[in-house]
Design a protein around this motif. Structure first.
Motif, PDB file in Angstrom:
ATOM      1  N   UNK A 240       2.643  -1.103  -8.963  1.00  0.00           N
ATOM      2  CA  UNK A 240       2.724  -0.892  -7.513  1.00  0.00           C
ATOM      3  C   UNK A 240       1.558  -1.570  -6.803  1.00  0.00           C
ATOM      4  N   UNK A 241       1.859  -2.294  -5.749  1.00  0.00           N
ATOM      5  CA  UNK A 241       0.818  -2.932  -4.940  1.00  0.00           C
ATOM      6  C   UNK A 241       0.214  -1.916  -3.975  1.00  0.00           C
ATOM      7  N   UNK A 242      -1.094  -1.762  -4.048  1.00  0.00           N
ATOM      8  CA  UNK A 242      -1.801  -0.822  -3.174  1.00  0.00           C
ATOM      9  C   UNK A 242      -2.707  -1.528  -2.163  1.00  0.00           C
ATOM     10  N   UNK A 243      -2.913  -2.833  -2.343  1.00  0.00           N
ATOM     11  CA  UNK A 243      -3.894  -3.537  -1.523  1.00  0.00           C
ATOM     12  C   UNK A 243      -3.221  -4.676  -0.759  1.00  0.00           C
ATOM     13  N   UNK A 252      -1.138  -6.778  -3.295  1.00  0.00           N
ATOM     14  CA  UNK A 252      -1.606  -6.932  -4.674  1.00  0.00           C
ATOM     15  C   UNK A 252      -1.786  -5.562  -5.328  1.00  0.00           C
ATOM     16  N   UNK A 253      -1.637  -5.504  -6.664  1.00  0.00           N
ATOM     17  CA  UNK A 253      -1.777  -4.228  -7.351  1.00  0.00           C
ATOM     18  C   UNK A 253      -3.215  -3.814  -7.622  1.00  0.00           C
ATOM     19  N   UNK A 254      -4.171  -4.738  -7.534  1.00  0.00           N
ATOM     20  CA  UNK A 254      -5.553  -4.407  -7.886  1.00  0.00           C
ATOM     21  C   UNK A 254      -6.517  -5.183  -6.998  1.00  0.00           C
ATOM     22  N   UNK A 255      -7.755  -4.694  -6.882  1.00  0.00           N
ATOM     23  CA  UNK A 255      -8.759  -5.429  -6.096  1.00  0.00           C
ATOM     24  C   UNK A 255      -9.021  -6.825  -6.648  1.00  0.00           C
ATOM     25  N   UNK A 256      -9.012  -6.984  -7.977  1.00  0.00           N
ATOM     26  CA  UNK A 256      -9.277  -8.313  -8.549  1.00  0.00           C
ATOM     27  C   UNK A 256      -8.170  -9.291  -8.201  1.00  0.00           C
ATOM     28  N   UNK A 382      12.017  -7.953  -8.820  1.00  0.00           N
ATOM     29  CA  UNK A 382      11.573  -6.662  -8.288  1.00  0.00           C
ATOM     30  C   UNK A 382      10.090  -6.674  -8.011  1.00  0.00           C
ATOM     31  N   UNK A 383       9.690  -6.086  -6.907  1.00  0.00           N
ATOM     32  CA  UNK A 383       8.288  -5.825  -6.643  1.00  0.00           C
ATOM     33  C   UNK A 383       8.173  -4.425  -6.056  1.00  0.00           C
ATOM     34  N   UNK A 384       7.016  -3.813  -6.250  1.00  0.00           N
ATOM     35  CA  UNK A 384       6.812  -2.434  -5.813  1.00  0.00           C
ATOM     36  C   UNK A 384       5.609  -2.381  -4.870  1.00  0.00           C
ATOM     37  N   UNK A 385       5.752  -1.604  -3.819  1.00  0.00           N
ATOM     38  CA  UNK A 385       4.652  -1.411  -2.890  1.00  0.00           C
ATOM     39  C   UNK A 385       4.535   0.070  -2.556  1.00  0.00           C
ATOM     40  N   UNK A 386       3.312   0.543  -2.401  1.00  0.00           N
ATOM     41  CA  UNK A 386       3.104   1.941  -2.062  1.00  0.00           C
ATOM     42  C   UNK A 386       3.666   2.219  -0.677  1.00  0.00           C
ATOM     43  N   UNK A 388       2.284   3.794   1.628  1.00  0.00           N
ATOM     44  CA  UNK A 388       1.238   3.536   2.617  1.00  0.00           C
ATOM     45  C   UNK A 388       1.246   2.076   3.052  1.00  0.00           C
ATOM     46  N   UNK A 389       1.386   1.168   2.069  1.00  0.00           N
ATOM     47  CA  UNK A 389       1.456  -0.260   2.406  1.00  0.00           C
ATOM     48  C   UNK A 389       2.727  -0.587   3.161  1.00  0.00           C
ATOM     49  N   UNK A 390       3.848   0.025   2.750  1.00  0.00           N
ATOM     50  CA  UNK A 390       5.115  -0.222   3.432  1.00  0.00           C
ATOM     51  C   UNK A 390       5.023   0.173   4.896  1.00  0.00           C
ATOM     52  N   UNK A 391       4.441   1.329   5.164  1.00  0.00           N
ATOM     53  CA  UNK A 391       4.286   1.781   6.552  1.00  0.00           C
ATOM     54  C   UNK A 391       3.360   0.860   7.325  1.00  0.00           C
ATOM     55  N   UNK A 392       2.305   0.376   6.647  1.00  0.00           N
ATOM     56  CA  UNK A 392       1.388  -0.540   7.316  1.00  0.00           C
ATOM     57  C   UNK A 392       2.089  -1.831   7.714  1.00  0.00           C
ATOM     58  N   UNK A 393       2.897  -2.390   6.799  1.00  0.00           N
ATOM     59  CA  UNK A 393       3.637  -3.613   7.105  1.00  0.00           C
ATOM     60  C   UNK A 393       4.615  -3.396   8.249  1.00  0.00           C
ATOM     61  N   UNK A 394       5.271  -2.247   8.266  1.00  0.00           N
ATOM     62  CA  UNK A 394       6.222  -1.946   9.333  1.00  0.00           C
ATOM     63  C   UNK A 394       5.509  -1.817  10.667  1.00  0.00           C
ATOM     64  N   UNK A 395       4.331  -1.163  10.663  1.00  0.00           N
ATOM     65  CA  UNK A 395       3.583  -1.023  11.929  1.00  0.00           C
ATOM     66  C   UNK A 395       3.146  -2.386  12.451  1.00  0.00           C
ATOM     67  N   UNK A 396       2.647  -3.234  11.520  1.00  0.00           N
ATOM     68  CA  UNK A 396       2.175  -4.547  11.957  1.00  0.00           C
ATOM     69  C   UNK A 396       3.319  -5.392  12.497  1.00  0.00           C
ATOM     70  N   UNK A 397       4.469  -5.340  11.847  1.00  0.00           N
ATOM     71  CA  UNK A 397       5.620  -6.094  12.333  1.00  0.00           C
ATOM     72  C   UNK A 397       6.082  -5.548  13.678  1.00  0.00           C
TER      73      UNK A 397
END
Length: 465
Positions: A240-243, A252-256, A382-386, A388-397
């Motif tokens: 799952x992508x958290x970042x 991305x799934x990790x800070x690195x 397939x890709x997975x997003x948290x 929280x990220x999904x809501x952020x993308x929706x708000x920005x759009x």
């Protein structure tokens, strides 16, 4: 000194899993040096795919010898953690054993880049071996002066952009693992890695009620199978992508992984330069490719009688010999829509884009391909997003859409919906244009729990942008 060395006083038996090799070692230094010798025998070259020969691994390196070296060194580190895991389980026989199965125990995570120490003012070059990286980071914690006998002396973390304070050296070492993602023990049965022994025990205990039942929960992303839905959920968090990138819609799934994305997509820094011209680039692989352009004569000549084929790279020459003289060449990239095969991933990308009208997901610069059981590389759908990220993308759009409407009509006022309550029209557009939610037939791995580790599962379809 390795992390948690005092916890594991028994002599280790580190067995090499490369091909048919059965040598074993008691020290990591000797083990890693031995494993590196297997790579030297491979004669790896740039731009050529190489399969990892570690038993039951199945990894295919497509980004050059450096990627395969990182991968192999992680196998060495993973072997040590599984040895630790076997020791702690032997000391607790009532816990039981893992029932997931041995075939997955040598699968290790992807290592997209070298390990970088971000301790303030540390000038150590990046590490390709996780064992040396974790030892180096631990050394920073050991060099901090604290009053003798004060086990709860407050210590400030020296990691870049971290302002955390811990009580005592052991807590600092534990905190640093949140930055380095270090694991200290692995399950000898399935290979899963854990931050402490308690989580390993919990992993085993959760399976007791499922004994005798098949591993009927399968990860739709990497096909790994699990005995319980809980185990599958824990595994899915690694996908799952958290970042989210602050400069685009890439997730991305990790800070690195995020740092790597920013480095290659948004940074203008090009530390590698050509000695023959003014060319500069961001990585060593691109520089080596460029250096070939300064050679007027082809480097490799086909050694078959009456064949005049020449090439600049060994990989191209091997493909020629397999195709023309051995008859064993097989195009490894296959279109999942029409089954047409290609020799290179970029050729399949062009095919998917022009023939089937596939487009890149928002913020993602390229298609990714995954090796399937039949040996072919197909588009990773397939890709997975948290959430929280999904809501952020929706708000920005939604905000971008509101700004566009305001530009068209200054008199019209746009009312922005609260978090998580995007208008139905916007939700429909996201499903039809950006991403499409997984159908009901797929395993339900996106369940809500108290830790709020909820995620959205998306499928890449034609017509996405």
């Amino acid at each position: 000194m390795p992390p948690n060395k005092r916890m594991h006083k028994k002599t280790m038996k580190l067995e090499c899993g490369w091909g048919s090799c059965q040598e074993s070692f008691s020290r990591m230094e000797n083990f890693c040096k031995h494993a590196e010798g297997h790579l030297s025998a491979l004669d790896t070259v740039e731009d050529e795919e190489e399969d990892c020969l570690w038993r039951d691994c199945g990894f295919c390196s497509v980004e050059g010898p450096e990627e395969l070296r990182r991968h192999l060194f992680f196998h060495c580190y993973h072997t040590k953690l599984k040895q630790f895991g076997q020791q702690v389980l032997n000391a607790q026989p009532d816990i039981g054993t893992c029932s997931i199965g041995y075939p997955n125990c040598n699968i290790v995570p992807e290592i997209p880049e070298n390990f970088v120490c971000l301790w303030k003012e540390c000038e150590q070059p990046p590490f390709e071996n996780p064992e040396w990286f974790y030892r180096h980071v631990e050394m920073h914690s050991l060099l901090i002066d604290i009053p003798a006998g004060d086990c709860e002396f407050p210590i400030r973390c020296g990691w870049k952009d971290c302002e955390a304070t811990t009580k005592g050296r052991p807590k600092l070492r534990e905190h640093l693992r949140s930055h380095t993602q270090e694991k200290v023990v692995a399950c000898p049965g399935c290979g899963g890695m854990y931050a402490n022994n308690t989580k390993l025990f919990d992993h085993i205990i959760r399976q007791k009620d499922m004994e005798g039942k098949s591993q009927r929960f399968q990860c739709s992303h990497c096909s790994k199978r699990f005995a319980t839905e809980r185990l599958l959920r824990d595994h899915m968090r690694t996908h799952v992508s958290h970042y989210k990138c602050p400069l685009c819609d890439m997730t991305c799934p990790s800070p690195s992984a995020l740092r790597n994305h920013i480095k290659f997509r948004h940074s203008n820094e090009k530390p590698y330069s050509c000695d023959c011209c003014e060319y500069r680039c961001k990585n060593l692989i691109d520089l080596r490719k460029h250096l070939d352009t300064h050679s007027s004569e082809p480097t490799f000549h086909c050694d078959i009688h009456d064949c005049s084929f020449t090439s600049r790279t060994l990989g191209t020459m091997k493909i020629h010999q397999k195709r023309e003289h051995e008859g064993t060449f097989m195009a490894r990239y296959k279109c999942h829509v029409c089954d047409k095969c290609f020799t290179r991933g970029n050729s399949l990308t062009v095919h998917l884009h022009k023939k089937h009208q596939f487009k890149w997901p928002s913020g993602h610069p390229r298609f990714r391909y995954k090796k399937h059981e039949d040996g072919f590389m197909r588009l990773q759908l397939i890709r997975y997003e948290s959430v929280e990220l999904t809501e952020q993308l929706m708000r920005e759009k939604q905000n971008r859409q509101a700004d566009e409407d305001e530009d068209q009509s200054e008199e019209q006022e746009m009312e922005v919906e609260p978090l998580g309550e995007a208008p139905s029209e916007l939700q429909a557009e996201l499903r039809g244009v950006l991403l499409e939610e997984q159908s009901a037939e797929e395993p339900n791995i996106s369940t809500r729990d108290d830790s709020q580790e909820e995620a959205m599962l998306f499928v890449l379809n034609r017509g996405l942008s």
